[in-house]
Design a protein around this motif. Structure first.
Motif, PDB file in Angstrom:
ATOM      1  N   VAL A  20      12.386  -3.144   4.154  1.00 31.84           N
ATOM      2  CA  VAL A  20      12.373  -4.594   3.992  1.00 31.84           C
ATOM      3  C   VAL A  20      13.662  -5.118   4.621  1.00 31.84           C
ATOM      4  N   GLU A  21      13.515  -5.932   5.647  1.00 34.69           N
ATOM      5  CA  GLU A  21      14.667  -6.418   6.398  1.00 34.69           C
ATOM      6  C   GLU A  21      14.811  -7.922   6.231  1.00 34.69           C
ATOM      7  N   VAL A  22      15.924  -8.350   5.670  1.00 34.44           N
ATOM      8  CA  VAL A  22      16.220  -9.780   5.517  1.00 34.44           C
ATOM      9  C   VAL A  22      17.048 -10.214   6.712  1.00 34.44           C
ATOM     10  N   LYS A  23      16.606 -11.296   7.385  1.00 40.10           N
ATOM     11  CA  LYS A  23      17.315 -11.782   8.569  1.00 40.10           C
ATOM     12  C   LYS A  23      17.721 -13.236   8.370  1.00 40.10           C
ATOM     13  N   LYS A  32      11.021 -23.051   9.027  1.00 38.06           N
ATOM     14  CA  LYS A  32      10.883 -22.760   7.600  1.00 38.06           C
ATOM     15  C   LYS A  32      11.079 -21.267   7.385  1.00 38.06           C
ATOM     16  N   SER A  33      11.532 -20.901   6.210  1.00 39.26           N
ATOM     17  CA  SER A  33      11.619 -19.478   5.877  1.00 39.26           C
ATOM     18  C   SER A  33      10.217 -18.868   5.889  1.00 39.26           C
ATOM     19  N   VAL A  34      10.128 -17.629   6.339  1.00 39.58           N
ATOM     20  CA  VAL A  34       8.812 -17.004   6.493  1.00 39.58           C
ATOM     21  C   VAL A  34       8.933 -15.499   6.271  1.00 39.58           C
ATOM     22  N   ILE A  35       7.851 -14.913   5.787  1.00 39.93           N
ATOM     23  CA  ILE A  35       7.779 -13.464   5.610  1.00 39.93           C
ATOM     24  C   ILE A  35       6.738 -12.906   6.561  1.00 39.93           C
ATOM     25  N   MET A  47       3.875 -17.263   5.056  1.00 42.51           N
ATOM     26  CA  MET A  47       3.691 -15.854   5.382  1.00 42.51           C
ATOM     27  C   MET A  47       2.968 -15.755   6.715  1.00 42.51           C
ATOM     28  N   LEU A  48       3.396 -14.796   7.530  1.00 40.91           N
ATOM     29  CA  LEU A  48       2.871 -14.676   8.890  1.00 40.91           C
ATOM     30  C   LEU A  48       2.478 -13.232   9.171  1.00 40.91           C
ATOM     31  N   GLU A  49       1.211 -13.018   9.539  1.00 43.58           N
ATOM     32  CA  GLU A  49       0.741 -11.675   9.863  1.00 43.58           C
ATOM     33  C   GLU A  49       1.298 -11.235  11.208  1.00 43.58           C
ATOM     34  N   ASN A  50       1.883 -10.060  11.240  1.00 44.24           N
ATOM     35  CA  ASN A  50       2.446  -9.489  12.464  1.00 44.24           C
ATOM     36  C   ASN A  50       2.130  -8.001  12.463  1.00 44.24           C
ATOM     37  N   ASN A  51       1.038  -7.620  13.113  1.00 43.00           N
ATOM     38  CA  ASN A  51       0.554  -6.245  13.020  1.00 43.00           C
ATOM     39  C   ASN A  51       1.311  -5.266  13.912  1.00 43.00           C
ATOM     40  N   SER A  52       2.366  -5.750  14.591  1.00 36.06           N
ATOM     41  CA  SER A  52       3.238  -4.823  15.317  1.00 36.06           C
ATOM     42  C   SER A  52       4.212  -4.132  14.356  1.00 36.06           C
ATOM     43  N   LEU A  53       4.332  -4.664  13.143  1.00 35.40           N
ATOM     44  CA  LEU A  53       5.194  -4.038  12.130  1.00 35.40           C
ATOM     45  C   LEU A  53       4.501  -2.809  11.553  1.00 35.40           C
ATOM     46  N   ASN A  80       4.986  -0.207   8.337  1.00 35.11           N
ATOM     47  CA  ASN A  80       5.726   0.092   7.104  1.00 35.11           C
ATOM     48  C   ASN A  80       7.032  -0.706   7.034  1.00 35.11           C
ATOM     49  N   LYS A  81       6.910  -1.979   7.348  1.00 35.00           N
ATOM     50  CA  LYS A  81       8.095  -2.825   7.373  1.00 35.00           C
ATOM     51  C   LYS A  81       7.705  -4.284   7.127  1.00 35.00           C
ATOM     52  N   ILE A  82       8.583  -4.992   6.423  1.00 36.18           N
ATOM     53  CA  ILE A  82       8.411  -6.421   6.210  1.00 36.18           C
ATOM     54  C   ILE A  82       9.696  -7.114   6.640  1.00 36.18           C
ATOM     55  N   ASN A  83       9.561  -8.197   7.389  1.00 35.23           N
ATOM     56  CA  ASN A  83      10.699  -9.022   7.776  1.00 35.23           C
ATOM     57  C   ASN A  83      10.737 -10.268   6.913  1.00 35.23           C
ATOM     58  N   VAL A  84      11.888 -10.541   6.329  1.00 38.42           N
ATOM     59  CA  VAL A  84      12.087 -11.770   5.550  1.00 38.42           C
ATOM     60  C   VAL A  84      13.026 -12.660   6.366  1.00 38.42           C
TER      61      VAL A  84
END
Length: 327
Positions: A252-255, A287-290, A312-318, A320-324
């Motif tokens: 889980v990566e917070v940016k 806006k903040s997005v996951i 929330m935004l689907e990004n299937n290039s990820l 086992n990872k979530i970007n906050v």
């Protein structure tokens, strides 16, 4: 003698030209027939997509039309327009179905004429901008379909939840079920899963977004992978397989550069999220997005509810990872 050969050659050329014109005429009639036939099919279909000059309109019976502009991204490199321009319409349909809660199969390409759409509700697909690129806001698409289903939501009193123990701790599924029953007044069944798993799993049968949020908020598990079939026959609204979650290979990566980003990181750290990192990286977002892979939607949803992030935004290039991403 030579003149006769020239005449014969001219006759052959004329005959060939007449034959070519005849073939073109037959093809024209055939294409015209198929266009007319497609037009009739368009009226007969309950659900279909109209691929036009600048956008795609997805129609659901006479109840809802959803407009998707060509300039939204399928991924970081490809827009819907790129796929349409390549005439890869199968890929176009697969791509838009990734964003829509209700899938469509039929479509028609319309370039030079208008199609009359007699629907009660017409909506634009929810969007957001990241680094000057438009993306479909997948968490907002669910709300579009409230009109399609009359806006009705199941109350939690009608919910049945199957809880399967996959962490090896005796009585854990029943303990979790009792907690949910006391807090949400739902019905549950508890059993052991066929094997212990590291990740938790979730299988959705029929449950509103509001109710699944309530269920997930009230269980301790954090890392839910979407599973289409648990292998167990059930009439439950949702099936939870509760894994060990001890050695999770998931980041889980917070940016962000603001104090809000640091606060979000601290909240997740305190809540027990592992493989957590904070990158002081500026993103051009309004806006903040996951961001999440579709298989990790419910993991992302728990984080979103924890941090009170709506988008929330689907990004299937990820993987086992979530970007906050914090604005």
């Amino acid at each position: 003698m030579k003149r006769e050969k020239g005449l014969n050659r001219g006759s052959k050329n004329l005959g060939g030209l007449i034959l070519a014109l005849l073939v073109i005429g037959i093809l024209g009639v055939f294409l015209g027939y198929n266009l007319n036939r497609d037009s009739k099919h368009l009226e007969d279909w309950d659900r279909y997509a109209v691929i036009g000059k600048n956008n795609i309109i997805v129609v659901y019976e006479d109840k809802l039309a959803v407009k998707i502009p060509f300039d939204v991204q399928v991924d970081k490199e490809t827009t819907i327009k790129n796929l349409v321009d390549s005439k890869n319409y199968k890929m176009v349909m697969e791509s838009i179905n990734n964003f829509l809660p209700e899938k469509v199969e039929n479509y028609r390409v319309v370039k030079y004429s208008e199609v009359s759409l007699n629907v009660k509700n017409a909506r634009n697909i929810p969007e957001m901008v990241i680094d000057d690129k438009k993306y479909i806001l997948t968490s907002g698409t669910q709300a579009l379909f409230a009109d399609l289903y009359g806006g009705s939501l199941k109350s939690s009193a009608n919910l049945v939840v199957d809880i399967l123990n996959a962490n090896g701790v005796g009585g854990y599924a029943r303990k979790t079920g009792e907690n949910l029953k006391n807090k949400l007044s739902l019905t549950y069944t508890a059993a052991n899963y066929e094997k212990n798993t590291e990740y938790s799993l979730i299988s959705i049968n029929e449950i509103s977004k509001e109710n699944i949020e309530n269920v997930l908020i009230n269980v301790n598990e954090k890392y839910f992978k979407v599973k289409e079939d648990t292998g167990m026959p059930t009439l439950a609204s949702v099936v939870l397989v509760l894994g060990k979650e001890k050695e999770i290979n998931f980041k889980v990566e917070v940016k962000g550069t603001s104090s809000a980003a640091k606060s979000a990181y601290k909240d997740l750290e305190t809540s027990g999220y592992k493989n957590l990192s904070l990158k002081e990286e500026s993103k051009n977002i309004d806006k903040s997005v996951i961001e999440y892979n579709k298989d990790d939607y419910y993991t992302a949803l728990k984080i979103a509810k924890k941090l009170n992030v709506i988008n929330m935004l689907e990004n299937n290039s990820l993987n086992n990872k979530i970007n906050v991403l914090i604005d």
